[in-house]
Motif scaffolding. Sequence first.
Motif, PDB file in Angstrom:
ATOM      1  N   ARG A 165       0.830  -1.207   0.000  1.00 27.93           N
ATOM      2  CA  ARG A 165       0.000   0.000   0.000  1.00 27.93           C
ATOM      3  C   ARG A 165       0.862   1.253   0.000  1.00 27.93           C
ATOM      4  NH1 ARG A 165      -1.829  -0.154   6.217  1.00 27.93           N
ATOM      5  NH2 ARG A 165      -0.318  -1.685   6.905  1.00 27.93           N
ATOM      6  N   ASP A 205      10.573   0.800   5.210  1.00 24.38           N
ATOM      7  CA  ASP A 205       9.976  -0.500   5.500  1.00 24.38           C
ATOM      8  C   ASP A 205      11.031  -1.611   5.443  1.00 24.38           C
ATOM      9  OD1 ASP A 205       7.515  -2.146   5.859  1.00 24.38           O
ATOM     10  OD2 ASP A 205       8.127  -2.961   3.924  1.00 24.38           O
ATOM     11  N   ALA A 247      10.668   1.611  11.819  1.00 19.58           N
ATOM     12  CA  ALA A 247       9.324   1.039  11.915  1.00 19.58           C
ATOM     13  C   ALA A 247       8.295   2.051  12.398  1.00 19.58           C
ATOM     14  CB  ALA A 247       9.330  -0.164  12.863  1.00 19.58           C
ATOM     15  N   ARG A 248       8.757   3.193  12.917  1.00 20.05           N
ATOM     16  CA  ARG A 248       7.823   4.189  13.443  1.00 20.05           C
ATOM     17  C   ARG A 248       7.804   5.488  12.643  1.00 20.05           C
ATOM     18  NH1 ARG A 248       9.761   4.166  19.478  1.00 20.05           N
ATOM     19  NH2 ARG A 248      11.555   3.240  18.458  1.00 20.05           N
ATOM     20  N   SER A 283       1.066  14.106  12.571  1.00 20.91           N
ATOM     21  CA  SER A 283       2.074  13.890  11.526  1.00 20.91           C
ATOM     22  C   SER A 283       3.006  12.734  11.847  1.00 20.91           C
ATOM     23  CB  SER A 283       2.930  15.144  11.355  1.00 20.91           C
ATOM     24  OG  SER A 283       3.780  15.313  12.480  1.00 20.91           O
ATOM     25  N   ARG A 284       3.097  12.379  13.126  1.00 23.10           N
ATOM     26  CA  ARG A 284       4.054  11.382  13.614  1.00 23.10           C
ATOM     27  C   ARG A 284       5.500  11.804  13.444  1.00 23.10           C
ATOM     28  NH1 ARG A 284       2.219   5.192  13.417  1.00 23.10           N
ATOM     29  NH2 ARG A 284       0.483   5.391  14.818  1.00 23.10           N
ATOM     30  N   LEU A 341       0.955  10.809  -3.423  1.00 21.26           N
ATOM     31  CA  LEU A 341       2.347  11.189  -3.166  1.00 21.26           C
ATOM     32  C   LEU A 341       3.306  10.482  -4.104  1.00 21.26           C
ATOM     33  CD1 LEU A 341       3.131  11.528   0.646  1.00 21.26           C
ATOM     34  CD2 LEU A 341       2.604  13.257  -1.050  1.00 21.26           C
ATOM     35  N   GLY A 349       6.336   7.910  10.149  1.00 18.85           N
ATOM     36  CA  GLY A 349       5.068   8.131   9.438  1.00 18.85           C
ATOM     37  C   GLY A 349       4.094   6.987   9.649  1.00 18.85           C
ATOM     38  N   ASP A 350       3.590   6.449   8.556  1.00 14.68           N
ATOM     39  CA  ASP A 350       2.665   5.322   8.609  1.00 14.68           C
ATOM     40  C   ASP A 350       3.096   4.307   7.543  1.00 14.68           C
ATOM     41  OD1 ASP A 350       1.475   5.975   6.029  1.00 14.68           O
ATOM     42  OD2 ASP A 350       0.540   7.648   7.052  1.00 14.68           O
ATOM     43  N   PRO A 351       2.429   3.145   7.485  1.00 10.99           N
ATOM     44  CA  PRO A 351       2.917   2.104   6.553  1.00 10.99           C
ATOM     45  C   PRO A 351       3.039   2.575   5.099  1.00 10.99           C
ATOM     46  CG  PRO A 351       1.343   1.149   8.082  1.00 10.99           C
ATOM     47  CD  PRO A 351       1.327   2.632   8.341  1.00 10.99           C
ATOM     48  N   ALA A 352       2.087   3.361   4.625  1.00 11.54           N
ATOM     49  CA  ALA A 352       2.141   3.789   3.218  1.00 11.54           C
ATOM     50  C   ALA A 352       3.379   4.656   2.961  1.00 11.54           C
ATOM     51  CB  ALA A 352       0.862   4.548   2.840  1.00 11.54           C
ATOM     52  N   VAL A 353       3.683   5.534   3.900  1.00 10.47           N
ATOM     53  CA  VAL A 353       4.870   6.385   3.770  1.00 10.47           C
ATOM     54  C   VAL A 353       6.142   5.528   3.825  1.00 10.47           C
ATOM     55  CG1 VAL A 353       6.227   8.159   4.982  1.00 10.47           C
ATOM     56  CG2 VAL A 353       3.771   8.490   4.624  1.00 10.47           C
ATOM     57  N   ARG A 354       6.145   4.534   4.696  1.00  9.15           N
ATOM     58  CA  ARG A 354       7.343   3.694   4.837  1.00  9.15           C
ATOM     59  C   ARG A 354       7.593   2.837   3.599  1.00  9.15           C
ATOM     60  NH1 ARG A 354       5.303   3.311  10.315  1.00  9.15           N
ATOM     61  NH2 ARG A 354       4.442   1.227  10.026  1.00  9.15           N
ATOM     62  N   GLN A 358       8.250  11.534  -0.633  1.00 15.96           N
ATOM     63  CA  GLN A 358       7.231  11.778   0.395  1.00 15.96           C
ATOM     64  C   GLN A 358       7.312  13.194   0.971  1.00 15.96           C
ATOM     65  OE1 GLN A 358       4.851   8.857   0.879  1.00 15.96           O
ATOM     66  NE2 GLN A 358       5.912   9.077  -1.069  1.00 15.96           N
TER      67      GLN A 358
END
Lengths: 174, 262
Positions: free
Chosen positions: A55, B75, B93-94, B178-179, A60, B96-101, B31
Amino acid sequence: MNTNLTVNGRPHALDLDTRVTLLDALRDQLKLTGSKKGCDHGQCGACTVLVNGQRINACLSLAVMHDGDEITTVEGLSSDGRSPLQAAFVRHDGMQCGYCTPGQLCSATAVLDEIARGWPSHVSADLEGPVELTREELAERMSGNICRCSCYPGISKAILSVAEDGTVHREAAE
Amino acid sequence: MYAFDIERPTTIADAVAALKADEAQPLSGGQTLIPTLKARLAAPSKLISLSGISDMIGLSDEGGALRIGGATKHDTVAKEAGATHPGLAGLAARIGDPAVRHRGTIGGSIANNDPAACYPSAALAHGATIVTDRRDIAADDFFTGLFDTALEDGEIVTAVRFPRPEASNYQKFEQPASRFAMVGVFVAKFADGVRVAVTGAGEDGVFRWTEAETALSSSFTPGAVEGLSVSADGLISDLHGSAAYRAHLIKVMTKRAVAAAE
């Protein structure tokens, strides 16, 4: 710029301005308007799609960077709109306005796949062996998908019910 | 976005050559750069994609150190660095979020040097070496200020080399939307001493907390920094937290990182 995308199993040859994001290519060129434009800068997750099974935020990423990639949008999760996850979202009221739902569904599809593959996250209790899809685990994994109506209880129930059924829907990723 | 061309080189040499064009700019995971382009805060004539250069992707052992290619995604680092560099894997692992990683890269993060980004603290705390297409730069010399680095025009971060710590950990007090780090502290213990790097807090970006390093080098326990205090001078004040609040958080996060270091 000539770009070849395979979207939901169908090949497309597009001639795109370099500035077109993957999201705009899907929505405006291919008329696949399921993927939504929420914030358009990677914070809300409404545009989440799967690229080669992973995903990403389609807003972006430039479409021309995806030449040769396989993309799955919400339209590709099932032929009739009733994948186990989609049915569970309906059954458990996992939406109110519905705008974030396509992104939630794509993201949740990937979550179930990640769990099936045993990939831990930073909140996983154990880095080896199967991952238990606890509420905390789910919240972390779905953290990129925001629901402005705050339907998280229904969304969580829906995803957890499918995970518990073991009916992980793989058609989209394969 | 303003109009631009795109080139997709497959070797570092071709990318460096392409970056010699007027107003050319490298594109890694995008990103940060893509939102910047959308806001018309940048107007490159040409983007040079670094994501197709296989020499810049992946993790490898280099004489006991961990070499991470500049175009390696967060990731991948989260999944693969843990055996030797658990603090670094936990940090990745921390982000942003999974999509950003799945898109963002270590080289992009390091080269951008956002004052609230996570990776600069890992590079500084490890005493990492930033490898570019033309030289090696010590992390201590690399981060030169807010969004500023020692990179020259057209210079690419091809890899980052992290020595293996005896113990390490990263603790982030995150801005929940935003993390990004409101304060992030990376602690790394080596045979010759402890290094502590702080991100999210400094007006000039990432910095080392040297008093804590001295104290922790004598005794690697959370209590060792108890008597120290952090000055709020030069720290960021914004709507998320005052400088004094961030100063307080630096000590709290440092203690947590020491307690959790493995």
